[in-house]
Write an enzyme that holds these catalytic residues in place. Structure first.
Site, short mmCIF file in Angstrom:
data_model
loop_
_atom_site.label_atom_id
_atom_site.label_comp_id
_atom_site.label_asym_id
_atom_site.label_seq_id
_atom_site.Cartn_x
_atom_site.Cartn_y
_atom_site.Cartn_z
N ASP A 41 -6.37 -3.99 -3.94
CA ASP A 41 -6.96 -2.71 -4.29
C ASP A 41 -5.95 -1.59 -4.06
O ASP A 41 -4.95 -1.78 -3.38
CB ASP A 41 -8.25 -2.46 -3.52
N ASP A 43 -5.33 2.20 -2.74
CA ASP A 43 -5.86 3.32 -1.96
C ASP A 43 -5.02 4.56 -2.22
O ASP A 43 -3.81 4.46 -2.45
CB ASP A 43 -5.83 2.98 -0.47
N ASP A 112 -1.25 1.15 11.11
CA ASP A 112 -0.89 0.19 12.16
C ASP A 112 0.49 -0.44 12.06
O ASP A 112 1.19 -0.54 13.05
CB ASP A 112 -1.99 -0.87 12.37
#
Ligand code: ATP
Ligand code: MG
Length: 442
Positions: A41, A43, A112
């Site tokens: 996907d 983002d 992260d």
């Protein structure tokens, strides 16, 4: 690489920019573009506030407007549009205590791992990399952004994400990052069971599942999460059947053959197929046995999956796979009705896949597999599940009293039908008349 979804994501970026906002593709899709693989996907990160994003697009869902995330729907494809964030301190190791909107720089450093902390400007075809993501991507390294100990203290789930990415991409985890995971591993239990379960499923089904399990073990995450799997280490089995080694090695070898995108149930089934061997192992007169390990294994698998909050369907299917994974070896000796019933079972195809991988991870004897595949191909579905020749009403009409005997009679008739000995209703009724008599007085 340009696909329809990417074109839609670019259009979203474009529209935000036309209104004077900064906007970029961000995170995993940038990583995947640099790797030359298709992204799951796309983002988008922007400096437009969620309220504003909602006014700029016709179809939006404010899924996490508080956290700055709005889902924009283009046709039916969802895109997460997230406002640049600067997280406030984490208090509970799970969620930031508050969200502040910030700059792209702040947004990058709250992500992260370096390889997922990059942005892409589609108009200029330029990667914006403030965290050394391109270097780590080239070197095949998973590295926490910033101080790894702090990053895993903020959000324990990141430990599993590190392992998931390392397994999927076949990357190494940078030593300081791995060390921080080792220290924090026991605290993984602070994360909700559902989220742990979801991560484990991804680790098991995105290819390289064996490496994922090995990393779990090396990092100390396996003990708190899957102690039953760790217990397979050192569980010795007869070398004539299992030249590959102990039950753990056998299980890892089997997992290493799982393909990208395999089902969750096949993956869990394989991971747990011998889970009860340590608890059922007995050595008598030099002979090692594991009597009852498939039944107990099905129970143990159900317990683990319940603990991970997987659905009842998943629990039941995996229990079926574990329970019956050794049955296929007898297929060629089965009476036709038994074989046909087995072939018609829901989940049988998956059972066959599991048994094949199980065999390839030890003896490599695949005779049963080819036998079952041939049997499946040579029976049309209506032969495996033919319409019943007679039913309870026929027995009543013959003067039988409804009762437990009905089931026995009807099962016998069905056996003979599947065995190819009874072909029609008349023959079935005649067979019942010859073999059973209605109780006297009824
Ligand atoms: P995948 O291909 O599996 O979707 P991804 O990198 O896109 O991988 P997502 O879980 O979709 O991962 O998250 C999108 C991005 O959001 C990540 O690349 C990362 O930058 C950021 N992110 C997601 N979860 C966290 C987290 N727990 N802590 C910090 N950053 C995160
Ligand atoms: Mg993603």
């Amino acid at each position: 690489m340009e696909d329809a979804k990417e074109a839609k994501a670019r259009a979203i970026v474009q529209r935000l920019r036309e209104h004077g906002f900064a906007a970029y593709l961000a995170g995993g899709c940038v990583r995947d573009r640099l790797l030359g693989v298709r992204a799951k996907d796309f983002d988008i990160a922007t400096d437009a506030r969620p309220e504003v994003v909602q006014t700029l697009f016709a179809n939006t869902i404010p899924v996490g407007a508080k956290f700055g995330v709005v889902v924009v729907l283009i046709d039916d494809d969802p895109f997460e549009v997230a406002t640049f964030r600067a997280d406030a301190p984490y208090l509970d190791g799970r969620r930031p205590s508050a969200v502040h909107f910030g700059t792209l720089e702040a947004d990058a450093v709250r992500r992260d791992f370096t390889i997922g902390g990059m942005y892409y400007d589609p108009a200029a075809a330029r990667v914006i990399d403030l965290v050394g993501g391109q270097r780590d991507l080239r070197a095949g390294v998973i590295r926490a952004i910033g101080d790894p100990r702090q990053r895993f203290a903020e959000d324990r789930l990141r430990m599993l994400r590190a392992i998931r990415f390392a397994a999927r991409l076949d990357f190494v985890i940078e030593p300081a990052t791995m060390d921080a995971i080792r220290r924090a591993a026991p605290a993984i239990t602070e994360v909700s069971a559902e989220r742990i379960g979801d991560e484990l499923v991804m680790i098991l089904t995105e290819g390289n599942a064996a490496r994922g399990m090995e990393l779990l073990r090396q990092s100390g995450l396996m003990r708190p999460l899957l102690p039953e799997v760790e217990a397979l280490i050192g569980c010795e089995q007869p070398p004539n059947y299992h030249p590959e080694g102990d039950v753990y090695r056998h299980t890892m070898l089997a997992l290493s053959m799982l393909e990208y995108g395999c089902s969750e149930t096949l993956a869990f089934g394989l991971l747990f197929h011998d889970i009860a061997k340590p608890r059922t192992r007995e050595v008598r007169g030099g002979k090692t046995t594991f009597y009852g390990h498939t039944e107990l294994g099905a129970e143990m698998a159900t317990d683990v999956l319940q603990r991970l909050r997987r659905s009842r369907f998943i629990q039941a299917r995996v229990a079926y796979l574990v329970h019956y994974h050794l049955r296929l070896g007898d297929a060629h000796r089965m009476r036709p009705s038994t074989l046909k019933r087995m072939l018609a079972e829901e989940g049988f195809e998956e059972l066959l896949s599991l048994a094949r991988l199980d065999a390839l991870a030890s003896s490599s004897y695949l005779g049963f597999y080819h036998f079952c595949r041939r049997a499946m191909l040579s029976h049309a579905p209506e032969q495996l599940r033919p319409p019943r020749l007679i039913g309870g009403n026929d027995l009543i009409a013959m003067g039988f009293q409804p009762g437990p005997e009905f089931k026995t009679i009807l099962k016998e008739v069905e056996d003979l039908q599947l065995d190819g000995e009874l072909h029609d209703r008349e023959a079935a009724l005649a067979w019942v008349r010859r073999h059973y008599q209605p109780a006297a007085g009824s």
